[in-house]
Design an enzyme around this catalytic site. Sequence first.
Site, PDB file in Angstrom:
ATOM      1  N   CYS A  43      32.839  38.382  36.275  1.00  0.00           N
ATOM      2  CA  CYS A  43      34.143  37.919  35.685  1.00  0.00           C
ATOM      3  C   CYS A  43      34.347  37.391  34.471  1.00  0.00           C
ATOM      4  O   CYS A  43      34.599  36.315  34.346  1.00  0.00           O
ATOM      5  CB  CYS A  43      34.458  36.998  36.751  1.00  0.00           C
ATOM      6  SG  CYS A  43      34.517  37.628  38.540  1.00  0.00           S
ATOM      7  N   HIS A 102      45.163  38.081  36.938  1.00  0.00           N
ATOM      8  CA  HIS A 102      45.304  36.872  37.244  1.00  0.00           C
ATOM      9  C   HIS A 102      46.924  36.549  36.968  1.00  0.00           C
ATOM     10  O   HIS A 102      47.409  35.331  37.180  1.00  0.00           O
ATOM     11  CB  HIS A 102      44.511  36.022  36.550  1.00  0.00           C
ATOM     12  CG  HIS A 102      43.025  36.137  36.822  1.00  0.00           C
ATOM     13  ND1 HIS A 102      42.294  36.823  36.000  1.00  0.00           N
ATOM     14  CD2 HIS A 102      42.443  35.643  37.823  1.00  0.00           C
ATOM     15  CE1 HIS A 102      41.027  36.857  36.544  1.00  0.00           C
ATOM     16  NE2 HIS A 102      41.180  36.240  37.605  1.00  0.00           N
TER      17      HIS A 102
HETATM   18  N1  GLN Z   1      34.590  42.632  44.945  1.00  0.00           N
HETATM   19  C1  GLN Z   1      35.345  41.236  44.718  1.00  0.00           C
HETATM   20  C2  GLN Z   1      36.767  41.564  44.910  1.00  0.00           C
HETATM   21  O1  GLN Z   1      37.418  42.577  44.408  1.00  0.00           O
HETATM   22  C3  GLN Z   1      35.050  40.812  43.462  1.00  0.00           C
HETATM   23  C4  GLN Z   1      35.641  39.379  43.060  1.00  0.00           C
HETATM   24  C5  GLN Z   1      35.203  38.739  41.939  1.00  0.00           C
HETATM   25  O2  GLN Z   1      34.585  39.021  41.108  1.00  0.00           O
HETATM   26  N2  GLN Z   1      35.581  37.317  41.859  1.00  0.00           N
HETATM   27  O3  GLN Z   1      37.482  40.502  45.280  1.00  0.00           O
HETATM   28 ZN    ZN Z   2      35.982  39.319  39.193  1.00  0.00          ZN
END
Ligand code: GLN
Ligand code: ZN
Length: 763
Positions: A645, A696
Amino acid sequence: MVSIHHLGFPRIGAQRELKFALESYWRGESERAQLLAVGARLRQQNWQRQADLDLQSVGDFSFYDQVLDASLLWGVLPARARRPGAHLLDDYFRAARGRSADLAEGVAAGQMTKWFDTNYHYIVPEFSADSEFHLQPDLYLAQVREAQQQGHRVKAVLIGPVTYLYLGRGGDAAARAALLPRLLPLYQDLLRQLQELGVAWVQMDEPALVTDLEDCWWRAYDQAYSVLPAAGPQMLLSTYFGGVGEHYQRICRWPLHGLHIDAVRAPEQVALWAAVWPKDRVLSLGVIDGRNIWRSDLSALLDRLEPIHAERGERLWLAPSCSLLHVPVDLRSESGLDPELKSWCAFAQEKLEELQILAQALRSGRAAVAAQLAAADQALAARRSSPRVHDASVAAALREMATLRQQRHSPFAARSQLQQARWPRPLYPTTTIGSFPQTEEIRAVRSLHRRGEIDTAEYTRQMQAQIAHCVAEQEKLGLDILVHGEAERNDMVEYFAEFLQGFAFSSHAWVQSYGSRCVKPPILFGDVRRPAPMTVAWAQYAQSLTDKPMKGMLTGPVTLLNWSFVRDDQPRATTCLQLALAVRAEVLDLEAAGLPIIQIDEAALREGLPLRRKDWPAYLDNAVAAFALAAHGVDDATQIHTHMCYSEFGDIMESIIAMDADVITIETARSAMQLLDAFDTLHYPNDIGPGVYDIHAPNLPSDEQIEELLRAAGRRIPADRLWVNPDCGLKTRRWPEVLPALATLVRVARRLRQEAVAQPALV
Ligand code: GLN
Ligand code: ZN
């Protein structure tokens, strides 16, 4: 005689009273006076809890965040949040979250970021070259008076000026450090006022001292702490989250009255400080772990503390290592943990009790608390030898680890061809990060099942229907690599922890994450083993619905570790490898079930980076080893993805490369420039999917935006290694947003693909 104190107590309340009061106020369902009353009651309760300590902390309470409190105190809430005639508290909430209780138009919310290496988020102060500070001490001093009226001996807690400037944004480090001369007189003014109120001690929190600091910050420290200790009450400088031993000569020169050091995260500095810190000044040892939930080894602590106490007497203080903000409030309200596990734990309240036992033992001899010490010893011994904690088969598996393949058979280029032969992928392949919208309906089904109101067969049927819907939508959209959508997952860590041996779940162990938001991390107490597959049936079902390749979705070992309370009786690196073995077993089962692609998310890998660069290699080496152990047992034709992330991995690129995932997807939509910078200088050798849809934000990306991002990426990454995907999972979004956004993403990818086919030279 030794004194005991703490650096800060959780303010959210044992029953999350503050959360509910805040949210009700923001919804307009309660008056400000009611919220203020809840705050006052929580402070009163917290002071009551620490009545038997020698000092009571004031200033650790916050309606949202302690850093934002400082911005309020120093009069630098962003202008956009301030309304003429508004109550300060409403300006404060606007600065935090964009709006307060009023229905008026919102403003941009403050930026949030993690408080050092914790999972607590603070609101980043906004500075500029012409920032002007104004002391607004009323709310702060009112709390001091409030505590005094309740008969408490106040130690006022403040974020120190250097850490405060260090944590802000607006200008580079030197520019922010240059603001110090404007801020210092205000600190001096406030310290004077505290002294006039009869406050005996002030605690200056300077956790920035444990980080790698540029010279400008050291100059700022010298400047601040040559004058502040003389300005008001006696001053305790508090450092935590790491050691400050290497700076002892400098710190000893500051005319402080006391110094707090973290004896849990950096135990090696205790002997040094015990030797060098002047005997006429207070040395506060943070001996109780403020970041974790385990009961302390009180007898062992006494062995270490008795000689120091003999030398320093009343100039020795004891405390938790850092603020107790990072642990849950009170074990007594915990009903989810069984009595045995509970007997191994200490939450904030119990940590204060541990301090009292230590103090009594030092003051009157161990015999005075023989029963309490025996109970602590016994709990510890039970934990040490418990068969729940130690599983010989896990230990054996770890010993055998070296015999497992932890490297792919072939290098990336060869694997990539084999994967291409197995399922031909187009240029600019499109995919998502895993989750699709977690609708009301999905949550309702999960909660019915949890409460036993529908049986597992019915739950499975309903979840399969969700998966089928999700797969059908992806086919309609024309995505190339599909996912099952993660409907069955409440949380990407908790879901897996529930399947794994070695984890427990509390009912009330809430810890503030930001504002009114709390998290309840799983408790990793014992050897980790995967008794049975965790995701295979869902993934297999999803694959059965489509001819397109389906991606199996897992959470990686480092992320499982970083978002849990982790056992402290063995190195975290060992626990991480145990988690990796469990994930590996799942990876191999997914592969055997026919999934051609497996994604292992390491969302928390970067945020877990140690504060000091000198500690990075050990952490990163372990993270890479854990990933390799989890992922690399598969055949070459199985494609391994990972997702992280963030995009700022310039400084850890080597480790990311060493993980050798076939495809990495990262978050970049919001920071196109950063992406470009990173890829100008660094070469990532495998496939990469820089996120082109900012999940987001509720705004939908346009064709032009996505295309621009992709073209920008394409100038750095060869087209045949470029994937097209959103920034992160879609679970917080709604279908009406997700469908058009993904349709745009697919459309743009197809356009670029056609263009590449028509004019291959341009690719
Ligand atoms: N595979 C998870 C999702 O798509 C990844 C979430 C994340 O990276 N925080 O929700
Ligand atoms: Zn993520």
